[in-house]
Design an enzyme around this catalytic site. Structure first.
Site, PDB file in Angstrom:
ATOM      1  CD  GLU A 118      -6.049   1.395  -4.652  1.00 42.18           C
ATOM      2  OE1 GLU A 118      -6.671   0.320  -4.521  1.00 42.18           O
ATOM      3  OE2 GLU A 118      -6.023   2.276  -3.773  1.00 42.18           O
ATOM      4  CG  ASP A 140      -2.071   0.906   1.153  1.00 45.87           C
ATOM      5  OD1 ASP A 140      -2.299   1.474   0.070  1.00 45.87           O
ATOM      6  OD2 ASP A 140      -2.779   1.080   2.169  1.00 45.87           O
TER       7      ASP A 140
END
Ligand code: ZN
Length: 518
Positions: A290, A181
């Site tokens: 992402e 992330d």
């Protein structure tokens, strides 16, 4: 609480089946410390996980297979039977992953509803899995940013390994993701991929230009400094064109709009395309990409969202999710602060753009945004990715409050004393004047603190300092006691997680079945 392996061995015979062991786990006695869903069999070896006094162990029964040979551990003989007691460490998790495909993370781009369940301590995941088993959604179980790795003193190998053991313990075969992330560089993306992560969240914030306070003339001047070839390409693609999306959203770029968006986002677009082409394109089927443009000072408007995504899609980038910065405040661990109607209006536009390009919107800092979830679930038709992390740490704290209030009192005082250091990493309100003096509260009242926004945020943002605090001798002040308390009270911890994470999925609208499963 402690298990007695030699007593268990008395009950295990050479020809014992996995089913027989599963049956024994249901009764009180020597096998009650076995995790019932962890009993698996491969290649003539039965494996199961067991709750030890300090930590969890893997037990392998039947010594002729290759998996038995490869696992690190201590061999115990009982006549012709060979049993190995193994640590649940990174090395052994890799052996487990080779033999059990369900313990390997997978991309989730084709799953409509996905939820990131960051587990900063590495012990919340069994509770996360028990929750997800009851809902129509897929989990990203390993999810950590570099900031969180640094604040918790963990590494990606360890984060993934903890998720693998939880998946094995709970026998979860539904498939899960692993998200590196908020990665900001080539090196960080490479490290996450090499550790086996299947989702890359590229944080483009360092390549996003902040133009707040700059005049139109200055922006135009910066725009004119962009390579003429790039400008020509952008103008051909965007200038004076109408983009009408299926839901009716109409977007068009006047010269000023194009200049503003190019100045703010063009470097980020080029950065994302470069990372994708060099590191992700060859493995695009096996990885979710992402794009995160959420860590900016101003919200992403629909034009900006379209400007970024159109270029990425045209460059052949396969995007799984995009995380725009929405209006209002998405502060950690508390509900949304802002105008819900405005959020809903703007969110609908973002949904149309995401549908147009065929990816999911990703909602960052999704912990506890209960007032927004009905809107998010409805408008996306549940095609959405939501990220949570810190809220599970607070469920760990709630467990400690109930099980060891004295330990909580120490943590609370430490957090207040060190709050200013934590504010460097996280921007939150957290007004300490609104937190009652802990000395005025009885143990039974402590749990109410976790219903107060300001107290939640203080404990939330100081997690790294709490976990890393050491005394003069170099020993952890809290970490070992926290781990021990959560291990000993894992049913309570799991139940609290199921209630709280279940509330996230429930308000989103994902279908559920059944109450808390111990
Ligand atoms: Zn984010």
């Amino acid at each position: 609480m402690a298990y007695d392996l030699s007593a268990m061995l008395e009950k295990i015979s050479v020809n014992m089946s996995a089913d027989k062991i599963k049956e024994l786990t249901k009764k009180d006695g020597e096998f009650s410390s076995v995790y019932p869903y962890s009993v698996h069999e491969t290649d003539g070896t039965i494996l199961f996980m067991i709750k030890g006094q300090q930590n969890k162990k893997l037990v392998a029964v039947g010594g002729l297979s290759s998996i038995f040979q490869k696992l690190e551990g201590t061999v115990i003989h009982k006549e012709e039977l060979r049993v190995k007691e193994c640590p649940c460490n990174i090395e052994n998790s890799k052996v487990i992953q080779k033999h059990f495909s369900f313990t390997r993370p997978i991309p989730l781009k084709s799953s409509p509803t996905t939820i990131g369940l960051g587990d900063r301590l590495g012990s919340a995941t069994p509770g996360h899995i028990k929750t997800i088993k009851k809902y129509n959604a897929k989990p990203v179980l390993a999810q950590q940013s570099i900031r969180e790795l640094n604040l918790t003193g963990r590494c990606y190998g360890g984060v993934l390994s903890d998720a693998v053991w939880a998946v094995f313990q709970e026998g979860y075969t539904g498939g899960f993701g692993a998200d590196g992330d908020h990665l900001k560089s080539r090196e960080e993306v490479t490290m996450a991929l090499e550790s086996g992560f299947t989702m890359i969240t590229l944080d483009c914030s360092e390549h996003i230009n902040d133009i707040s306070g700059k005049s139109n003339e200055v922006v135009e001047k910066i725009y004119n400094e962009i390579d003429p070839q790039v400008r020509a390409k952008l103008e051909k693609e965007f200038l004076n064109k109408e983009f009408t999306l299926k839901g009716g959203l109409n977007l068009s770029f006047a010269k000023k709009d194009l200049a503003v968006n190019a100045v703010i986002y063009q470097k980020a677009v080029d950065f994302a395309i470069g990372i994708y082409n060099d590191l992700l394109k060859p493995i695009s089927d096996n990885v979710d990409f992402e794009i995160s443009i959420d860590e900016t000072s101003t919200p992403t408007d629909p034009l900006a969202h379209y400007f970024v995504s159109a270029q990425l899609i045209n460059a052949g980038v396969e995007i799984a999710n995009v995380a725009p910065r929405f209006c209002g405040e998405f502060q950690k661990a508390i509900d949304y602060i802002g105008d819900k109607d405005q959020f809903e209006r703007e969110f609908k536009d973002h949904v149309q753009i995401a549908e147009h390009f065929g990816y999911k919107l990703s909602i960052h800092s999704g912990s506890d945004k209960f007032s927004l979830y009905p809107i998010i679930g409805r408008e996306t038709g549940l095609k959405v990715h939501v990220k949570t992390a810190g809220t599970s740490w607070l469920e760990a704290i709630k467990t400690i409050i109930q099980a060891d209030p004295a330990l909580y009192r120490e943590i609370h005082s430490f957090a207040l004393e060190n709050l200013d250091k934590a504010r460097k990493y996280y921007i939150v309100g957290a007004d300490t004047n609104n937190i009652p003096d802990i000395n005025s509260l009885a143990d039974e009242q402590l749990k109410d603190l976790m219903c107060l926004d300001d107290a939640r945020q203080v404990i939330h943002i100081t997690f790294g300092l709490i976990l890393q605090a050491k005394d003069g001798k170099g020993n952890f002040v809290f970490k070992d006691r926290i781990d021990k308390c959560l291990h000993e009270n894992e049913d309570l911890y799991s139940c609290l997680l199921q209630e709280h994470i279940g509330k996230h999925l429930g308000t989103l609208g994902a279908t559920s079945a059944g109450p808390c499963d111990m």
